[in-house]
Design a protein around this motif. Structure first.
Motif, PDB file in Angstrom:
ATOM      1  N   GLN A 132      -7.429   2.990  13.526  1.00 37.23           N
ATOM      2  CA  GLN A 132      -7.736   1.996  12.575  1.00 37.23           C
ATOM      3  C   GLN A 132      -7.804   0.694  13.134  1.00 37.23           C
ATOM      4  OE1 GLN A 132      -5.710   4.422  11.796  1.00 37.23           O
ATOM      5  NE2 GLN A 132      -7.170   5.807  10.626  1.00 37.23           N
ATOM      6  N   ASP A 158     -11.759   0.233  13.265  1.00 38.68           N
ATOM      7  CA  ASP A 158     -12.134  -0.097  11.905  1.00 38.68           C
ATOM      8  C   ASP A 158     -11.543  -2.111  12.108  1.00 38.68           C
ATOM      9  OD1 ASP A 158     -12.648   1.904  10.562  1.00 38.68           O
ATOM     10  OD2 ASP A 158     -10.470   2.338   9.914  1.00 38.68           O
ATOM     11  N   GLY A 179     -11.251  -4.324   5.147  1.00 41.83           N
ATOM     12  CA  GLY A 179     -12.301  -4.934   4.037  1.00 41.83           C
ATOM     13  C   GLY A 179     -11.823  -6.157   3.682  1.00 41.83           C
ATOM     14  N   LEU A 180     -10.679  -6.600   3.468  1.00 37.75           N
ATOM     15  CA  LEU A 180     -10.395  -7.771   2.903  1.00 37.75           C
ATOM     16  C   LEU A 180     -11.017  -8.781   3.903  1.00 37.75           C
ATOM     17  CD1 LEU A 180      -6.420  -7.223   2.076  1.00 37.75           C
ATOM     18  CD2 LEU A 180      -8.092  -8.058   0.659  1.00 37.75           C
ATOM     19  N   VAL A 194       0.601  -1.280  -0.004  1.00 40.24           N
ATOM     20  CA  VAL A 194      -0.118   0.020  -0.045  1.00 40.24           C
ATOM     21  C   VAL A 194       0.914   1.154   0.288  1.00 40.24           C
ATOM     22  CG1 VAL A 194      -1.804  -1.283   1.111  1.00 40.24           C
ATOM     23  CG2 VAL A 194      -0.321   0.283   2.576  1.00 40.24           C
ATOM     24  N   THR A 221      -7.156  -0.437   7.746  1.00 46.29           N
ATOM     25  CA  THR A 221      -8.678  -0.402   7.263  1.00 46.29           C
ATOM     26  C   THR A 221      -8.818  -1.241   5.996  1.00 46.29           C
ATOM     27  OG1 THR A 221      -8.684   1.936   8.253  1.00 46.29           O
ATOM     28  CG2 THR A 221     -10.570   1.277   6.602  1.00 46.29           C
ATOM     29  N   SER A 222      -7.967  -1.330   4.951  1.00 45.29           N
ATOM     30  CA  SER A 222      -8.154  -1.981   3.989  1.00 45.29           C
ATOM     31  C   SER A 222      -8.047  -3.607   4.250  1.00 45.29           C
ATOM     32  CB  SER A 222      -7.144  -1.896   2.802  1.00 45.29           C
ATOM     33  OG  SER A 222      -5.728  -2.125   3.299  1.00 45.29           O
ATOM     34  N   HIS A 265      -4.168   3.298   5.907  1.00 49.65           N
ATOM     35  CA  HIS A 265      -4.843   2.573   4.830  1.00 49.65           C
ATOM     36  C   HIS A 265      -4.670   1.101   4.797  1.00 49.65           C
ATOM     37  CE1 HIS A 265      -6.090   1.578   0.876  1.00 49.65           C
ATOM     38  NE2 HIS A 265      -4.929   1.179   0.545  1.00 49.65           N
TER      39      HIS A 265
END
Length: 619
Positions: free
Chosen positions: A396, A400, A373-374, A360, A369-370, A366
């Protein structure tokens, strides 16, 4: 030449031939010095001419120079009166990053990336508000650090100002590894545009000699022809932000560098200067290396660049092997890195599963948080990151990952005391911070076997974040458990009815065994124990401590607010009454020194802890 440079003022009287000789000498000094001490070699070899230009055009410390991350500041140190590199990154010697106590020319000590533009924005606005309109704040940021979200927050703010800020993008196409993402593609397009090479070739053919080429470069930029911008390419992303753009400039042509920086300085408002450099410039082993082994080196043979002593089997390699093995068994396993694929051990996984690794850039927020999402999409992400860098993404992790019950595994490399890189690189904050996150589970393995087991257990958790933390350096000897009490593991036992328990976390478990032996030699009954999963409270903790009147905890995290304190509070709540002694890292910024020196200073060596225990028992 270098001995004649006591301050940046001494550079301004040199002619082009002298400057060329000085640049060559600086590179020789860097290779000779860093090969003996270790340190960041490649980045500094790449910024020799750029740093010379900065100090000839700007007047430090009246003008403020901020180096993003700071690992490329060795040349700056040499030019500001600090030429004794014999103790680089050692106690009493020069720090590996800028340090205010060393020089008035050093401003930002924090060596976490992507912060320089915010520093420069604040400094420049301060100068404006104080009416100091002739002072300029200069930020030198690499293309790798420019991938960080904080850098773009600062760019957005700077573009709306009229303050004297000069942003120098040191573009070498790499951070630890080749820079990735849309920004990298844009910069690469500028860097490789054939019109750029044609422009440089035309200038060198048309204007013979250094002096003529210097005048050509200066006049081209200063008189508004904007040949570098208009003739070469359209740097739209910077123009769209409202930033004046100058470049790309050959970062190893001092005449071009000075011309561009002079133009930026005299503009009197925010300007971005795009400078192309070559990491490792002038040192063949670094120039020919594609794996970027010379970003940071240990002690090396200067002639070959090979290590003086091969590294022992390390913790990172244990993770690397286990990650590949698990990846072969589980298709849903995905690796995440923040621009440090090789240093954190994900390179072997990427080699075998290139589609299952996400880099990333320098963007830990990021990344976390990604990763959440994964996890939501049905995968199990493993974010491998230095412990000190996860600090940047605490929010995060909390809101998150944990709040959403995301099955994300965090592999915290370089946890605990790291030593010679200084205060911002010691990974000593993680346990004190992360233990406050609801649902999170934290493991601190003590040896290779417990590390492999902890990793497998961590990636099996699908409804909460898991953390496995491990130190820098080689793995110690195996420490098998003699017996278990719940999830507590007894490593050594002296006497039939122990009254002293020494609890060591992670790599400090070996220290706990040594402490127990020393205390037992004075006739006391002692047990040494540990737990691989240190948070939440291990099962069997209170049962293990039955009969013990003194409990000692040892950890390579904060003494107060750490895991030892958490265990003590939990035991007291269950009615266990004993005296607790906690040994860990003090809540202060640790200056650069060897790990052994810091351990001794903190009283974390076995002898010091045993003496404390015996004194407590004698009272």
């Amino acid at each position: 030449m270098l001995e004649r440079i006591a301050s940046p003022q001494d550079l301004r009287g040199l002619d082009q031939d002298e400057l060329t000789d000085l640049a060559s000498e600086i590179r020789d000094v860097l290779v000779e010095s860093v090969s003996r001490t270790g340190g960041h070699l490649g980045p500094n070899l790449g910024v020799v001419e750029l740093t010379l230009g900065l100090h000839r055009v700007f007047e430090s410390p009246r003008d403020t120079l901020v180096f993003d991350t700071g690992h490329q500041s060795y040349v700056h140190k040499l030019l500001t009166g600090r030429q004794d590199f014999t103790g680089l990154r050692s106690r009493g010697g020069l720090a590996g990053y800028p340090q205010r106590s060393e020089s008035e020319h050093d401003v930002v000590e924090n060596s976490h990336a992507s912060t320089s533009l915010s520093w420069a924005a604040g400094i420049a606005r301060g100068y404006t508000l104080r009416g100091e309109h002739e002072r300029t704040a200069v930020a030198v940021i690499g293309d790798g650090a420019l991938t960080g979200g904080m850098a773009w927050e600062a760019l957005n703010s700077i573009s709306a100002s009229h303050d004297r800020v000069v942003i120098v993008v040191n573009d070498n196409g790499r951070s630890y590894a080749p820079t990735i993402g849309g920004l990298a593609r844009k910069l690469d397009g500028i860097r490789t545009d054939p019109r750029y090479e044609q422009f440089l070739g035309w200038g060198k053919r048309t204007f013979k000699g250094r002096g003529a080429l210097r005048n050509f470069a200066y006049n081209t930029v200063m008189h508004g022809k904007r040949a570098v911008k208009g003739l070469i390419t359209d740097p739209g992303m910077f123009d769209d932000l409202g930033l004046k753009y100058v470049g790309p400039v050959d970062g190893h042509d001092l005449a071009q560098v000075e011309a561009a920086l002079t133009h930026a300085r005299d503009f009197g408002a925010p300007v971005l200067v795009h400078v192309l450099t070559e990491k490792g410039r002038g040192y063949s082993p670094a120039e020919e290396d594609v794996a970027d082994r010379f970003h940071a080196v240990g002690k090396i043979h200067p002639e070959t660049g090979l290590p003086v002593q091969q590294s022992r089997f390390g913790w990172t390699k244990v993770f690397a092997e286990e990650m590949v093995a698990a990846g072969r068994e589980r298709d849903e396993l995905v690796g995440i890195t923040a621009a440090m694929l090789a240093p954190v051990g994900l390179q072997p996984f990427a080699d075998e599963f290139p589609d299952r690794v996400i880099d990333v850039g320098i963007a830990e927020q990021h990344a976390v948080t990604s990763a959440a999402g994964l996890a939501f999409a049905g995968l199990h992400p493993v974010f491998a990151v230095y412990a000190t860098f996860l600090n940047r993404a605490f929010d995060q992790v909390l809101l998150d990952a944990a709040l959403h019950g995301a099955g994300v595994t965090f592999m915290l490399d370089r946890a605990g005391i790291t030593g010679d890189d200084g205060p911002s690189h010691n990974g000593m904050w993680d346990m004190a911070l992360l233990r406050h996150v609801p649902t999170i589970q934290i493991a601190a393995p003590r040896d290779a076997s417990s590390m492999r087991e902890a990793f497998r257990q961590a990636i099996a958790v699908e409804d909460a974040p898991t953390v496995v933390r491990y130190p820098k350096g080689p793995v110690g000897d195996e420490l098998p458990a003699l017996r278990t009490v719940g999830t507590m593991e007894v490593l050594a036992e002296h006497g039939d009815m122990p009254t002293v328990a020494v609890l060591g976390l992670g790599p400090m478990a070996a220290t706990a065994v040594d402490v127990a032996a020393k205390v037992a030699a004075d006739g006391y009954g002692v047990i040494a124990a540990t737990a691989t999963w240190v948070h939440p409270i291990p099962e069997g903790l209170v049962d293990l401590l039955e009969g013990c009147t003194l409990v000692v905890t040892i950890e390579d995290g904060l003494t107060d607010a750490g895991i030892g304190q958490e265990w003590a509070d939990a035991a007291r709540l269950e009615g266990h009454r004993a005296t607790w002694v906690h040994r860990g890292v003090p809540r202060e910024f640790l200056q650069h020194a060897s790990r052994a020196q810091i351990v001794e200073d903190a009283g974390l060596d076995a002898t010091a802890i045993a003496d404390t225990v015996l004194a407590e028992l004698a009272d």
